[in-house]
Structure formats: structure tokens, C-alpha cells
Design a protein around this motif. Structure first.
Motif, PDB file in Angstrom:
ATOM      1  N   TYR A 118       4.984   1.678  -6.346  1.00  0.00           N
ATOM      2  CA  TYR A 118       4.796   1.620  -4.891  1.00  0.00           C
ATOM      3  C   TYR A 118       4.650   0.175  -4.434  1.00  0.00           C
ATOM      4  N   LYS A 121       0.768   0.072  -2.838  1.00  0.00           N
ATOM      5  CA  LYS A 121       0.005   1.304  -2.662  1.00  0.00           C
ATOM      6  C   LYS A 121      -0.794   1.206  -1.363  1.00  0.00           C
ATOM      7  N   THR A 125      -1.283   7.405  -0.603  1.00  0.00           N
ATOM      8  CA  THR A 125       0.043   7.082  -1.133  1.00  0.00           C
ATOM      9  C   THR A 125       0.744   8.355  -1.593  1.00  0.00           C
TER      10      THR A 125
END
Length: 310
Positions: A118, A121, A125
Motif C-alpha cells: 500500500y 497505508k 486500509t
């Protein structure tokens, strides 16, 4: 019904649902509870490793020696073999995915990914935050990019190139437990108790963790589930480094020394975030609450550190 008859029926059901599963890795850390759960479920397991670590599974598994990053080694090991499921705990980069996919035939492939994919994050998430279907794929080795990018590229290869089988990418945050070989959590407790300065750049950021036992068992849980795609795994709730250090101070009287000139802490750079696990819940898997196990683990870290400074 007689107890013996019940056991016979349960044993028959277990054999009927038994699958041929190839586990790449699995002899260390949360791979151990994963394989133990697969054995408990009655599956036929082949462990593929470098065989440098002795495992604890006895005659419950078959074993094959491989060099994970060597495509010739993989093809020699798996030529002509087919598995129902491959659980690949050692696929770090896009070439790792390519080498394994081209060497092994399987109906389902479970890739051990990471929430490091990600960018970044955030609070809540969700899996859709990283899209490996449309990001440019770069065929790379493990040393070509930082960890977060090679894990993204591994997923890019998984989603874009191998649509002939079911694919799952399991994304975990930091995994921890008493036998955490990284000793990341222990770092904070040791430095606090020993009065060693720490450089911490995210003292109040909310962070997510998962216990090693659940990290292993969730992978095993997915082998027979009708699911494809990315899926998060994470304990419910979050914690900050400040909360951990305040707890240590309350328990020991030792106040942490936070200094820009101190040793850099292992969770530095982690932003304020939480990990959504709604997809796992829809599949019927409920993760534990962080507070149900974290503070016992911190107590354990305090105890072993205190014994070493006496």
C-alpha cells in the motif's frame, strides 16, 4: 452414535476433502502453525525448502529440496507434478512468481504478500488501495528495488500474467510473537529497560500487527475457500509505540530515552493506519483483538530483558 463410528466418519470426511498442497517455505516462524493446521485438516503436504532448517513435522509431510531463486532447480523438483494448492511463503519479487508459476502446475496459488504494497497505508486500509492489475509490471530480482516495491512487482506478475489458475495474495502487517526472529517489538522494550536512546519518528502513529499463530492459520484456512484476489489479515484494533513504552514504564519504572541521535527504531516510517479485514470476515474468519495478546507478549519481553540485565 458410538464414539468409534463418529471418529470413523470424521476421518472419512477428512480424507474426502484432502488436497495435495505444496508449501514453499513453512519450516520457520508462522510457517510452523500454518503447516500444523494443514496437517490437522488432513491434507497431503509437500514441503519445498533449501533444507537448511530441520522441521518438526516428522512423517506427516513429504520434503523436496529446492533453491527458490533458481528456475532450473524448481523445474527439476516439480517436473510432471500437479498440486491442488501452492502456498508460496518465499515469493518476494516478480521473477520469483514467474519461476514458480512456470515450474509448478496447480489449481490455486496462494502468495504471501504484505501490507507494504500500500502506498501508503491509511486508516481503514482496504485491498482496493493497491491495484496490481494496472501498475506497470517490471520483471525484477529481489535486490533490484526496496522491499515494498519488489512485493508490488510480485503481485503485478501474479495478477497480470497467470490468469489460468486461482490466485490469492495475503497481505499482513508486521507479524510478531514470542519467537519473532526479527526482534522488532523486543527492540523497544530492551532499549527502554536498558536506558538506551532510541530514534523514533512515529511515536503516536496507530499501527497494526498480527500474531504469528493467526498469520499461519489464516493461510491454512484459505486453501479450500472459494475466493480469488487480494485479502488482508490483521488483528483487530491498533496500538502506538507511545502506548507500548508507557506500559513498559508503568511495569518497570524505566522511562524511555527518545533522541534523534539514538538507534533507529524498527517500526520507523510506519504511518498512522489500520487494516480492514472485512473480506476475511465474509469468508468466516475472525481475527483476535490485538489487546487480547499484545500485552502478554510485552510482559514476556519485559521478563526476558529484565533477566538479562540482572
Amino acid at each position: 452414535m458410538e464414539l468409534g463410528k463418529c471418529q470413523e466418519i470424521l476421518s472419512l470426511r477428512k480424507r474426502e476433502h484432502s488436497m495435495e498442497i505444496l508449501v514453499v517455505g513453512g519450516t520457520k516462524y508462522f510457517g510452523i502453525p500454518m503447516v500444523q493446521k494443514l496437517i490437522e485438516q488432513g491434507h497431503k503436504i509437500t514441503l519445498a525448502t533449501r533444507q537448511t532448517t530441520q522441521d518438526c513435522f516428522g512423517g506427516h509431510v513429504k520434503r523436496v529440496k529446492i533453491e527458490r531463486t533458481n528456475p532450473a532447480s524448481l523445474k527439476n523438483a516439480f517436473s510432471g507434478r500437479t498440486f491442488d494448492v501452492v502456498i508460496d511463503k518465499l515469493g518476494y519479487c516478480s521473477n520469483d512468481i514467474k519461476y514458480m508459476m512456470e515450474a509448478v502446475r496447480s489449481e490455486k496459488y496462494i502468495h504471501m504478500s504484505s501490507t507494504a504494497v500500500y502506498q501508503p497505508k491509511v486508516i481503514d486500509t482496504r485491498e482496493e488501495l493497491f491495484d496490481g492489475y494496472h501498475k506497470e509490471l517490471v520483471w525484477c530480482n529481489r535486490s533490484d528495488f526496496p522491499y515494498d516495491e519488489i512485493k508490488r512487482q510480485a503481485e503485478c506478475a501474479l495478477w497480470q500474467e497467470y490468469r489460468d489458475r486461482k490466485r490469492i495474495a495475503v497481505r499482513y502487517p508486521f507479524v510478531t510473537s514470542k519467537d519473532d526472529y526479527t526482534k522488532r517489538l523486543l527492540f523497544y522494550i530492551e532499549h527502554a529497560i536498558k536506558g538506551m536512546p532510541m530514534h523514533i519518528d512515529n511515536l503516536d502513529s496507530r499501527m497494526s500487527l498480527i500474531h504469528a499463530k493467526e498469520a499461519g492459520e489464516f493461510l491454512a484456512y484459505l486453501v479450500d475457500k472459494d475466493f480469488e484476489g487480494a485479502i488482508n489479515g490483521c488483528s483487530d484494533n491498533t496500538v502506538s509505540i507511545r502506548e507500548i513504552l508507557d506500559y513498559v514504564e508503568t511495569k518497570t519504572g524505566k522511562k524511555s530515552i527518545i533522541s534523534s541521535s539514538g538507534e533507529a527504531a524498527p517500526y520507523n516510517g510506519e504511518p498512522d493506519h489500520s487494516i480492514n479485514t472485512d473480506k476475511a470476515k465474509k469468508l468466516g474468519y475472525l481475527f483476535s483483538n490485538l489487546n487480547d495478546w499484545l500485552w502478554d507478549l510485552v510482559d514476556y519481553c519485559i521478563d526476558i530483558t529484565s533477566m538479562n540485565v540482572r
